[in-house]
Design an enzyme around this catalytic site. Structure first.
Site, PDB file in Angstrom:
ATOM      1  N   GLY A 109       0.823  -1.211   0.000  1.00  0.00           N
ATOM      2  CA  GLY A 109       0.000   0.000   0.000  1.00  0.00           C
ATOM      3  C   GLY A 109       0.853   1.255   0.000  1.00  0.00           C
ATOM      4  O   GLY A 109       0.430   2.314   0.454  1.00  0.00           O
ATOM      5  N   GLY A 111       1.664   2.776  -2.590  1.00  0.00           N
ATOM      6  CA  GLY A 111       1.207   3.670  -3.669  1.00  0.00           C
ATOM      7  C   GLY A 111       1.940   3.471  -4.971  1.00  0.00           C
ATOM      8  O   GLY A 111       2.363   4.461  -5.594  1.00  0.00           O
ATOM      9  N   SER A 112       2.095   2.218  -5.403  1.00  0.00           N
ATOM     10  CA  SER A 112       2.832   2.000  -6.655  1.00  0.00           C
ATOM     11  C   SER A 112       2.078   2.592  -7.850  1.00  0.00           C
ATOM     12  O   SER A 112       2.711   3.084  -8.786  1.00  0.00           O
ATOM     13  CB  SER A 112       3.131   0.515  -6.884  1.00  0.00           C
ATOM     14  OG  SER A 112       2.078  -0.286  -6.450  1.00  0.00           O
ATOM     15  N   SER A 113       0.751   2.592  -7.794  1.00  0.00           N
ATOM     16  CA  SER A 113      -0.005   3.147  -8.930  1.00  0.00           C
ATOM     17  C   SER A 113       0.258   4.646  -9.070  1.00  0.00           C
ATOM     18  O   SER A 113       0.528   5.138 -10.171  1.00  0.00           O
ATOM     19  CB  SER A 113      -1.506   2.940  -8.735  1.00  0.00           C
ATOM     20  OG  SER A 113      -1.785   1.585  -8.545  1.00  0.00           O
ATOM     21  N   ALA A 115       2.782   6.347  -7.839  1.00  0.00           N
ATOM     22  CA  ALA A 115       4.194   6.605  -8.156  1.00  0.00           C
ATOM     23  C   ALA A 115       4.454   6.355  -9.650  1.00  0.00           C
ATOM     24  O   ALA A 115       5.167   7.136 -10.298  1.00  0.00           O
ATOM     25  CB  ALA A 115       5.102   5.724  -7.302  1.00  0.00           C
ATOM     26  N   ASP A 156      -1.590  10.599  -2.274  1.00  0.00           N
ATOM     27  CA  ASP A 156      -0.504   9.715  -2.698  1.00  0.00           C
ATOM     28  C   ASP A 156       0.246  10.296  -3.895  1.00  0.00           C
ATOM     29  O   ASP A 156       1.469  10.200  -3.990  1.00  0.00           O
ATOM     30  CB  ASP A 156      -1.049   8.310  -3.004  1.00  0.00           C
ATOM     31  CG  ASP A 156      -2.381   8.325  -3.745  1.00  0.00           C
ATOM     32  OD1 ASP A 156      -2.877   9.416  -4.100  1.00  0.00           O
ATOM     33  OD2 ASP A 156      -2.934   7.230  -3.987  1.00  0.00           O
TER      34      ASP A 156
HETATM   35  O1  PMV Z   1      -4.549   2.641   1.000  1.00  0.00           O
HETATM   36  P1  PMV Z   1      -4.052   3.891   0.420  1.00  0.00           P
HETATM   37  O2  PMV Z   1      -2.649   4.130   0.647  1.00  0.00           O
HETATM   38  O3  PMV Z   1      -4.457   4.064  -1.005  1.00  0.00           O
HETATM   39  O4  PMV Z   1      -4.731   5.072   1.241  1.00  0.00           O
HETATM   40  C1  PMV Z   1      -6.052   5.320   1.158  1.00  0.00           C
HETATM   41  C2  PMV Z   1      -6.353   6.605   1.831  1.00  0.00           C
HETATM   42  C3  PMV Z   1      -7.784   7.039   1.629  1.00  0.00           C
HETATM   43  O5  PMV Z   1      -7.947   8.263   2.335  1.00  0.00           O
HETATM   44  C4  PMV Z   1      -8.741   6.007   2.216  1.00  0.00           C
HETATM   45  C5  PMV Z   1      -8.116   7.235   0.164  1.00  0.00           C
HETATM   46  C6  PMV Z   1      -7.525   8.473  -0.451  1.00  0.00           C
HETATM   47  O6  PMV Z   1      -7.465   8.537  -1.682  1.00  0.00           O
HETATM   48  O7  PMV Z   1      -7.162   9.403   0.259  1.00  0.00           O
END
Ligand code: PMV
Length: 325
Positions: A109, A111-113, A115, A156
């Site tokens: 999680g 955030g590879s997408s 990045a 992200d």
């Molecule tokens: O799981 P991740 O790292 O994509 O984090 C999600 C965070 C959320 O607030 C639930 C969604 C977002 O886009 O901010």
């Protein structure tokens, strides 16, 4: 014109404010020093070619005029739609060959997408001499994410683009404010479970329809603790920052995105003397984070490991998207 370029962008971890940030409240996010690297090369044939082995994509090739169309494998979507957005906007007609590799597992999680989206836009802007500021890269990358997912806060994408530790809000003109931190001794552990962000965001939205006042109040409380947390982190007041993490974890549990596995890891970290601990990201899986004083770090790591968590050794506050060569 340059024919080939290598760029990289960092992964990220949410410190405080997930979920509420989707609804225009602020959050705090930090970039990690595990990076996604992308090599892009201009080719003679009018093709879009992608190798992204970490995302399960190999030998992917299609005519340029077909990008964005047909069945796109999940692991190719972000790079392909970002390329479509860029080539349409800047009328690029040349073929391109892309390869991505990642320092981190797509399961974490990190955030590879986002990045990879930021990387391809940076690479294309350099290759085709289209001057894009980081802000413009961020805006186009965020549009790409929304084109694909229909939802998301963009935190992200901001971390992958700007790096460091950011106070971020998508409200209004969007706030992206870098924090000047002395230290952030974060302990990070993977739960072994992959979170599905889009599904979890939808579940929270469903809950918000049923209990609008309650959920809205939770978002406001999260916004308040993010604002206090920003000041605490800048002052290097880790005790307060940790305590705010504990509050945030409570609110996230109330939103329904906690899990027993994460809770076990979080409680074990606290019991071993961490200032605070919480899940990081969408919830139900991915990673948890803890803040502890130097003398407690080892004990906290051991306690989390005993509950089945896998410590991920990364440094935070890493630099944003950059050209490598
Ligand atoms: O799981 P991740 O790292 O994509 O984090 C999600 C965070 C959320 O607030 C639930 C969604 C977002 O886009 O901010």
């Amino acid at each position: 014109m340059k024919q080939k370029i290598t760029v990289s962008a960092p992964g990220k971890l949410m410190l405080l404010g997930e979920h509420a940030v989707v609804y225009n409240r602020p959050c705090l996010v930090t970039a990690v020093n595990q990076r996604l690297t992308l090599i892009a090369q201009v080719i003679d044939k009018p093709l879009f070619q992608l190798e992204a082995p970490d995302a399960g994509v190999t030998n992917y090739s299609k005519p340029l005029f077909e990008i964005g169309q047909g069945d796109i494998p999940k692991g190719a979507k972000f790079v392909e739609i970002a390329t479509l957005n860029f080539t349409k906007k800047h009328r690029i007609k040349q073929g391109i060959k892309i390869k991505t590799t990642s320092d981190f597992s797509p399961l974490f999680g990190f955030g590879s997408s986002s990045a990879s989206t930021v990387c391809i836009l940076k690479a294309l802007s350099e290759l085709f001499k289209v001057k894009l500021s980081n802000r413009q890269i961020f805006e186009l990358a965020f549009k790409t994410v929304l084109d694909i997912q229909g939802t998301g806060s963009g935190f992200d994408v901001a971390a992958a683009t700007f790096g460091g530790t950011l106070y971020y809000s998508k409200a209004g003109k969007k706030t992206i404010k870098p924090l000047n931190l002395k230290s952030l001794p974060l302990i990070i552990a993977y739960s072994g479970i992959k979170a599905d962000t889009v599904t979890l965001v939808k579940e929270v939205a469903t809950k918000a329809k049923r209990y609008p006042e309650i959920i809205d109040n939770i978002y406001n409380q999260i916004a308040t603790l993010v604002n206090i947390g920003e000041k605490a982190l800048v002052k290097n007041d880790l005790q307060t920052a940790g305590e705010l993490m504990n509050f945030d974890e409570g609110y996230l549990a109330a939103l329904g995105v906690g899990s027993k596995k994460l809770a076990d890891m979080i409680y074990s970290a606290r019991e071993a003397g961490a200032y605070g601990a919480k899940l990081s990201g969408a919830g139900l899986g991915d990673c948890m984070i803890a803040l502890a004083s130097n003398d407690k770090i080892q004990a906290v790591k051991e306690a989390i490991t005993k509950t089945g968590g896998k410590i991920v050794e990364v440094k935070v506050n890493a630099s944003g998207v950059r050209v490598e060569k």
